[in-house]
Design a protein around this motif. Structure first.
Motif, mmCIF file in Angstrom:
data_model
loop_
_atom_site.group_PDB
_atom_site.id
_atom_site.type_symbol
_atom_site.label_atom_id
_atom_site.label_comp_id
_atom_site.label_asym_id
_atom_site.label_seq_id
_atom_site.Cartn_x
_atom_site.Cartn_y
_atom_site.Cartn_z
ATOM 1 N N ALA A 124 18.457 -59.634 -21.144
ATOM 2 C CA ALA A 124 17.809 -60.537 -20.194
ATOM 3 C C ALA A 124 18.628 -61.814 -20.029
ATOM 4 O O ALA A 124 18.776 -62.334 -18.917
ATOM 5 C CB ALA A 124 16.398 -60.870 -20.666
ATOM 6 N N ILE A 125 19.171 -62.324 -21.137
ATOM 7 C CA ILE A 125 20.041 -63.502 -21.041
ATOM 8 C C ILE A 125 21.245 -63.183 -20.170
ATOM 9 O O ILE A 125 21.681 -63.999 -19.345
ATOM 10 C CB ILE A 125 20.490 -63.954 -22.443
ATOM 11 C CG1 ILE A 125 19.288 -64.359 -23.292
ATOM 12 C CG2 ILE A 125 21.498 -65.099 -22.345
ATOM 13 C CD1 ILE A 125 19.647 -64.665 -24.738
ATOM 14 N N ASP A 126 21.772 -61.978 -20.335
ATOM 15 C CA ASP A 126 22.942 -61.574 -19.557
ATOM 16 C C ASP A 126 22.629 -61.512 -18.074
ATOM 17 O O ASP A 126 23.520 -61.676 -17.238
ATOM 18 C CB ASP A 126 23.431 -60.195 -20.037
ATOM 19 C CG ASP A 126 24.899 -59.972 -19.742
ATOM 20 O OD1 ASP A 126 25.718 -60.805 -20.192
ATOM 21 O OD2 ASP A 126 25.226 -59.003 -19.047
ATOM 22 N N ALA A 127 21.380 -61.263 -17.730
ATOM 23 C CA ALA A 127 20.984 -61.230 -16.321
ATOM 24 C C ALA A 127 20.613 -62.616 -15.805
ATOM 25 O O ALA A 127 20.841 -62.930 -14.632
ATOM 26 C CB ALA A 127 19.806 -60.280 -16.134
ATOM 27 N N LEU A 128 20.041 -63.455 -16.674
ATOM 28 C CA LEU A 128 19.622 -64.786 -16.241
ATOM 29 C C LEU A 128 20.807 -65.715 -16.005
ATOM 30 O O LEU A 128 20.791 -66.534 -15.074
ATOM 31 C CB LEU A 128 18.696 -65.406 -17.292
ATOM 32 C CG LEU A 128 18.222 -66.836 -17.019
ATOM 33 C CD1 LEU A 128 17.357 -66.872 -15.764
ATOM 34 C CD2 LEU A 128 17.458 -67.382 -18.222
ATOM 35 N N ALA A 129 21.830 -65.584 -16.814
ATOM 36 C CA ALA A 129 22.966 -66.494 -16.722
ATOM 37 C C ALA A 129 23.571 -66.544 -15.317
ATOM 38 O O ALA A 129 23.847 -67.637 -14.803
ATOM 39 C CB ALA A 129 24.025 -66.118 -17.759
ATOM 40 N N PRO A 130 23.803 -65.395 -14.633
ATOM 41 C CA PRO A 130 24.356 -65.495 -13.284
ATOM 42 C C PRO A 130 23.440 -66.228 -12.306
ATOM 43 O O PRO A 130 23.920 -66.940 -11.423
ATOM 44 C CB PRO A 130 24.538 -64.029 -12.863
ATOM 45 C CG PRO A 130 24.590 -63.266 -14.112
ATOM 46 C CD PRO A 130 23.692 -63.996 -15.066
#
Length: 454
Positions: free
Chosen positions: A291-297
């Motif tokens: 989820a962090i990997d998706a939120l960062a962008p």
């Protein structure tokens, strides 16, 4: 000339169709990335274990086929390899899905069929016995849905419309928001209620996406009449040269996806084994890092777009192929960031180190993924646009498949060496993109000229 329907009025400066297509993409991402976030852990911890592995229909044959190429594998290495094949084939199937949408069934029908297949696949994952059938349905469904959804997005903007780039970023923001929400929801459900329940919720999300898409069809662009292959004019010499160059770019782009695919795959095991995940007695579910990997962008996109506009106003904005090279360099740096973690911290890598990795790797993602898709949509011959967008996903297939094979090295190499190998691969890709820059610039100039001429 755009393909707006009469009802497709602009909304907040963008075609109304963008809202419906982006909402559908949100739910497709919710479904696919939920599966992606929990699949490896499900296999390692619950499925490929005694008492369950024996019940999977066709699994003995699959294992035999994989090990005939790789040699004997532990259950964990086998799970890594299966994940790599799944992630790769889910991005390979759009090549055929785009062809079906362009030539046979039409893009709307193919999107609907793809959504139904993904729903069926998610529900089939709720049972050990149908595991392989479920993966096949999800892979084929994603292949039908993704290129045809994106191809409809491309047709709502006229050539040279400056809103196209912003529209692409909005679309990808919807994708990343879905990819952010799903690991949190389904990761928590998987830990608390069981992995099978997580897959059911993912299927329900795709069902919502199908309802959204059907409800919004009156706002979508009219479909061009499908032309039989015999009636289609042959590609010109320049168009054939363009297709050849796009194929070469697939192979170069694979260097990025070899590294990126490990973030979905082995990275989950690295988190479980090396990162301090406990806060005040509570352990963070590993899927939440997806989820962090998706939120960062999503968080980083506005400042990056502002930077590009600032550069454009001064005539120094990097072109598409240069942005791809920059994206590879940044992502290679993020792999090196993982490599130095164990030498610095041993077996107790701080949580903030992992979070910082996601910020860095997703800056590279912003410079790479939406730009690559836009390059294919812009440069591909119009008669095979959806199929060429599907071709772009071949790079993910090649990269994910190779990453699955490299993932088996995780058990025999130190984490530092494992991640440095990936840093070197994606860094080499940056150099190859720079070498191809003159040819790509020429290709895009020709494509723009053909679009302007109708």
């Amino acid at each position: 000339m755009t393909n707006h329907t009469p009802q497709a009025r602009d909304l907040f400066g963008q075609p109304r169709a963008l809202t419906w297509l982006s909402a559908t993409q949100f739910w497709e991402a919710f479904s696919l990335y939920a599966t992606q976030a929990v699949l490896l852990l499900y296999m390692v911890e619950a499925l490929l274990v005694p008492g369950h592995i024996e019940h999977i229909t066709g699994f003995a044959g699959l294992r035999s086929g994989i090990e005939s190429v790789t040699g004997p594998l532990s259950n964990q290495s086998l799970a890594v390899q299966i994940f790599g094949l799944f992630a790769g084939l889910a991005r390979f199937s759009p090549l055929f899905g785009g062809f079906i949408g362009d030539r046979w069934l039409g893009r709307r029908n193919t999107v609907i069929i793809g959504a139904v297949m993904m729903i069926a696949g998610q529900f089939a994952l709720a049972f050990d016995k149908s595991f392989l059938v479920a993966l096949l349905l999800i892979m084929l469904g994603a292949g039908c849905l993704n290129p045809n959804l994106f191809s409809q997005l491309g047709s709502i903007f006229a050539p040279g419309d400056r809103r196209r780039d912003d529209g692409l970023q909005i679309y990808y923001a919807a994708l990343n928001t879905g990819a952010f929400v799903s690991p949190i929801v389904c990761g928590w459900i998987g830990v608390e209620w069981g992995w099978h329940s997580a897959f059911v919720v993912a299927g329900m999300g795709m069902a919502v996406g199908l309802v959204v898409y059907v409800a919004g069809t009156r706002h979508l662009p009219h479909e061009a009449p499908r032309i039989a292959a015999a009636e289609r004019p042959p590609l010109s010499r320049d168009e054939r040269r363009t297709v050849a160059l796009l194929v070469v770019l697939v192979l170069v782009s694979a260097t990025f996806w070899i590294a990126q695919s490990q973030v979905w795959n082995v990275y989950n095991l690295w988190l479980r084994d090396h990162v301090t995940l406990t806060i005040a007695g509570w352990t963070i579910p590993v899927p939440w890092f997806q989820a962090i990997d998706a939120l960062a962008p999503v968080l980083m996109l506005p400042p990056v777009i502002a930077l590009w506009r600032w550069q454009a106003a001064r005539g120094v904005e990097p072109d598409a192929i240069t942005k791809l090279a920059i994206g590879c360099l940044i992502f290679g740096t993020s792999m090196a960031w993982l490599a130095v973690a164990e030498p610095l911290f041993g077996q107790h890598v701080p949580l903030l180190w992992a979070i910082a990795f996601h910020v860095l790797d997703n800056l590279g993602w912003i410079y790479f993924t939406p730009i690559a898709v836009g390059l294919y949509a812009r440069g591909a011959p119009k008669s095979m646009n959806a199929m060429m967008i599907g071709l772009n996903t071949m790079s993910v297939f090649v990269g994910s498949t190779i990453s699955g094979r490299l993932g088996a090295l995780y058990e025999s190499l130190s984490p530092a060496r494992f991640w440095l190998i990936h840093a070197g691969i994606v860094g080499g890709g940056a150099l190859l993109f720079l070498a191809l820059r003159p040819a790509v610039r020429l290709m895009l100039a020709g494509a723009d000229a053909r679009s302007a001429g109708g």
